[in-house]
Scaffold this motif. Structure first.
Motif, PDB file in Angstrom:
ATOM      1  N   THR A 230       0.795  -1.230   0.000  1.00  0.00           N
ATOM      2  CA  THR A 230       0.000   0.000   0.000  1.00  0.00           C
ATOM      3  C   THR A 230       0.822   1.273   0.000  1.00  0.00           C
ATOM      4  N   GLY A 231       2.101   1.190   0.400  1.00  0.00           N
ATOM      5  CA  GLY A 231       2.931   2.390   0.515  1.00  0.00           C
ATOM      6  C   GLY A 231       2.701   3.176   1.786  1.00  0.00           C
ATOM      7  N   CYS A 232       1.937   2.623   2.726  1.00  0.00           N
ATOM      8  CA  CYS A 232       1.636   3.312   3.976  1.00  0.00           C
ATOM      9  C   CYS A 232       2.849   3.307   4.906  1.00  0.00           C
ATOM     10  N   ARG A 233       3.015   4.381   5.654  1.00  0.00           N
ATOM     11  CA  ARG A 233       4.007   4.417   6.729  1.00  0.00           C
ATOM     12  C   ARG A 233       3.490   3.608   7.918  1.00  0.00           C
ATOM     13  N   VAL A 234       4.333   2.733   8.479  1.00  0.00           N
ATOM     14  CA  VAL A 234       3.911   1.909   9.605  1.00  0.00           C
ATOM     15  C   VAL A 234       4.986   1.924  10.685  1.00  0.00           C
ATOM     16  N   HIS A 235       4.532   1.693  11.905  1.00  0.00           N
ATOM     17  CA  HIS A 235       5.428   1.639  13.058  1.00  0.00           C
ATOM     18  C   HIS A 235       5.017   0.452  13.902  1.00  0.00           C
ATOM     19  N   ILE A 236       5.984  -0.396  14.253  1.00  0.00           N
ATOM     20  CA  ILE A 236       5.738  -1.572  15.069  1.00  0.00           C
ATOM     21  C   ILE A 236       5.933  -1.197  16.532  1.00  0.00           C
ATOM     22  N   LEU A 237       4.888  -1.346  17.319  1.00  0.00           N
ATOM     23  CA  LEU A 237       4.930  -1.001  18.727  1.00  0.00           C
ATOM     24  C   LEU A 237       5.604  -2.100  19.548  1.00  0.00           C
ATOM     25  N   HIS A 238       6.166  -1.705  20.676  1.00  0.00           N
ATOM     26  CA  HIS A 238       6.690  -2.570  21.738  1.00  0.00           C
ATOM     27  C   HIS A 238       7.210  -3.925  21.242  1.00  0.00           C
ATOM     28  N   VAL A 239       8.253  -3.889  20.435  1.00  0.00           N
ATOM     29  CA  VAL A 239       8.868  -5.136  19.957  1.00  0.00           C
ATOM     30  C   VAL A 239       9.453  -5.887  21.155  1.00  0.00           C
ATOM     31  N   SER A 240       8.975  -7.107  21.370  1.00  0.00           N
ATOM     32  CA  SER A 240       9.506  -7.941  22.452  1.00  0.00           C
ATOM     33  C   SER A 240      10.227  -9.172  21.916  1.00  0.00           C
ATOM     34  N   SER A 241       9.925  -9.576  20.692  1.00  0.00           N
ATOM     35  CA  SER A 241      10.504 -10.791  20.116  1.00  0.00           C
ATOM     36  C   SER A 241      11.695 -10.457  19.231  1.00  0.00           C
ATOM     37  N   ALA A 242      12.846 -11.000  19.562  1.00  0.00           N
ATOM     38  CA  ALA A 242      14.033 -10.795  18.725  1.00  0.00           C
ATOM     39  C   ALA A 242      13.845 -11.363  17.335  1.00  0.00           C
ATOM     40  N   GLY A 243      12.939 -12.322  17.187  1.00  0.00           N
ATOM     41  CA  GLY A 243      12.675 -12.878  15.871  1.00  0.00           C
ATOM     42  C   GLY A 243      12.062 -11.890  14.899  1.00  0.00           C
ATOM     43  N   ALA A 244      11.484 -10.810  15.415  1.00  0.00           N
ATOM     44  CA  ALA A 244      10.920  -9.783  14.535  1.00  0.00           C
ATOM     45  C   ALA A 244      11.985  -8.866  13.951  1.00  0.00           C
TER      46      ALA A 244
END
Length: 446
Positions: A230-244
């Protein structure tokens, strides 16, 4: 230089733009100069920091649940903003849920603004929400001044803030892309959580198994693929998993406009040390194992994770089920708004990071995420939001002495490095015993 209002002399100043011995010159609300330490500034009130004090920009916390109105017994604007200032934070952005009504349309935003007016000790902005059925509300909320939109990919914890399925997330992204809006995402996959073992009882390992890292990793993959499409700006909140982390790194390298944050509790606490029944440690996604924590620190150092914010999510003691210690029924949220700087500094310095890194993660990057163009730096043209920090002073956390409304925190009894001694908000010292003088911020109004 003549006629300035204030000059703050610091043998050590740390900002995103450098470090050194400086005289910060303030006129009204604004920093107008960063001069050599001994520069003459006739006519200005002078403040000289002690030799053990460092001048930092006021921190920006872009992930705070104030819960006011509607659940002000959990927290509230006066208590939350006092706690924030005591921790060196001078700007926060309030999350759209846990208050009633949630901030999912313009009338709800107006209710939130009325609840906050004249009750905040620092400057406060607001996120909107993306929930089922409010697609047509996103543009009006953007125009009304919210800084972006939060969504969940699974149950949010409160029924009045529904979660989006994959098709609804894509629809929201397509709408936001038309005006370059930002979607911030609680990324845990609904189906992965539903398929995990159910949690009940006092066993922390049982709770951890009920929120597996793969649920987070799968959700992050979904979000970045939709953002790519989509070209949308996104932000991933509170990353807890190192796999991400590698998923985010690969997406960014491929041109996806994605940023990510983590929180002090994921950087300081480890699953192996959480006692059974200690529900003050419960949060979603959960605190994971030591090796996972170490990888999150590496991701911060590498710049894959951009910022560190509190995700302050308090509740009343009864909702934490401290009497039964049942992780299955306890509210999931960590109270740490007042302690974030000291927690992160304690851990960062032990790993070879400096105050400049902490300032980048906790002042500059959160302000850039929200588009706060006058916050997060000590530089001419920026608001004179400043924090005096004693990085070598130690203290032991006593939950009863914190400004949070409810005296619950997993850091109770923990020894930390670094004490906030005072703050300035837009050029004036913050007095927590006086009337609040914070402003309500709207996107683009700076």
């Amino acid at each position: 230089m003549t006629g300035r209002d204030l000059v703050i002399r610091a043998r050590r100043m740390v900002s995103a733009d450098g470090e050194g011995a400086v005289a910060v010159v303030v006129h009204g609300d604004e920093i107008v100069g960063v001069e050599p330490f001994d520069a003459e500034v006739p006519g200005a009130e002078e403040v000289r920091l002690a030799d053990d004090e460092v001048l930092l920009p006021g921190l920006v916390d872009s992930h705070v649940h104030v819960n006011d109105p509607g659940r002000a017994e959990w927290e509230g604007f006066p208590s939350a903003t006092r706690a924030a200032v005591a921790g060196g934070v001078t700007t926060l952005v309030d999350m759209p849920l846990n208050s009633i009504p949630p901030t999912v349309d313009v009338p709800a935003l107006e209710v939130k603004l009325a609840a906050a007016a004249d009750r905040v000790y620092l400057d406060v902005g607001f996120w909107g929400g993306a929930v089922p059925g409010n697609l047509a509300c996103l543009r009006p909320l953007h125009d009304a001044g919210v800084f972006g939109f939060k969504c969940f990919l699974l149950h949010s914890g409160v029924d009045e803030f529904g979660h989006l399925d994959t098709g609804q997330v894509e629809a929201a992204m397509r709408e936001l892309a038309t005006f370059d809006g930002l979607l911030i995402v609680h990324a845990e996959d609904h189906e992965a959580i539903a398929g995990a073992p159910a949690c009940s009882g006092t066993d922390y390992r049982g709770f951890l198994d009920s929120r597996p890292g793969e649920a987070e990793n799968r959700a992050v993959r979904t979000v970045v693929e939709l953002a790519r499409r989509t070209g949308c700006r996104v932000h991933i909140l509170h990353v807890s998993s190192a796999g991400a982390v590698p998923i985010i790194a690969e997406a960014r390298a491929g041109g996806v406009r994605v940023t990510a944050e983590t929180c002090p509790h994921y950087l300081a606490l480890v699953a192996e040390e959480i006692p059974d029944g200690a529900t003050e440690y419960k949060c979603c996604p959960p605190i994971r194992e030591r090796a996972n924590r170490d990888r999150l620190w590496e991701a911060l150092g590498e710049g894959v994770i951009d910022l560190v914010v509190s995700d302050h999510s308090p509740s009343t003691p009864d909702l934490k089920h401290l009497d039964t210690g049942d992780f299955g029924t306890a509210w999931g949220g960590i109270s740490s708004l007042q302690l974030g700087l000291s927690v992160v500094w304690t851990e960062a310095r032990a790993r070879g990071f400096g105050l400049a890194d902490v300032v980048r993660w906790m002042a500059q990057a959160p302000s850039e995420l929200a588009g706060l163009r006058r916050k997060g730096r000590i530089a001419p043209g920026y608001d004179a939001d400043l924090c005096v920090f004693a990085p070598e002073e130690e203290f032991v956390v006593a939950a009863r002495n914190l400004y949070h409304r409810n005296a619950i925190t997993p850091y109770d009894g923990r020894r930390l490095k670094g004490v906030v001694r005072r703050t300035w908000l837009r050029g004036a010292p913050v007095d927590l015993d006086a009337a609040p003088r914070g402003r309500l911020l709207v996107r683009g109004d700076d």
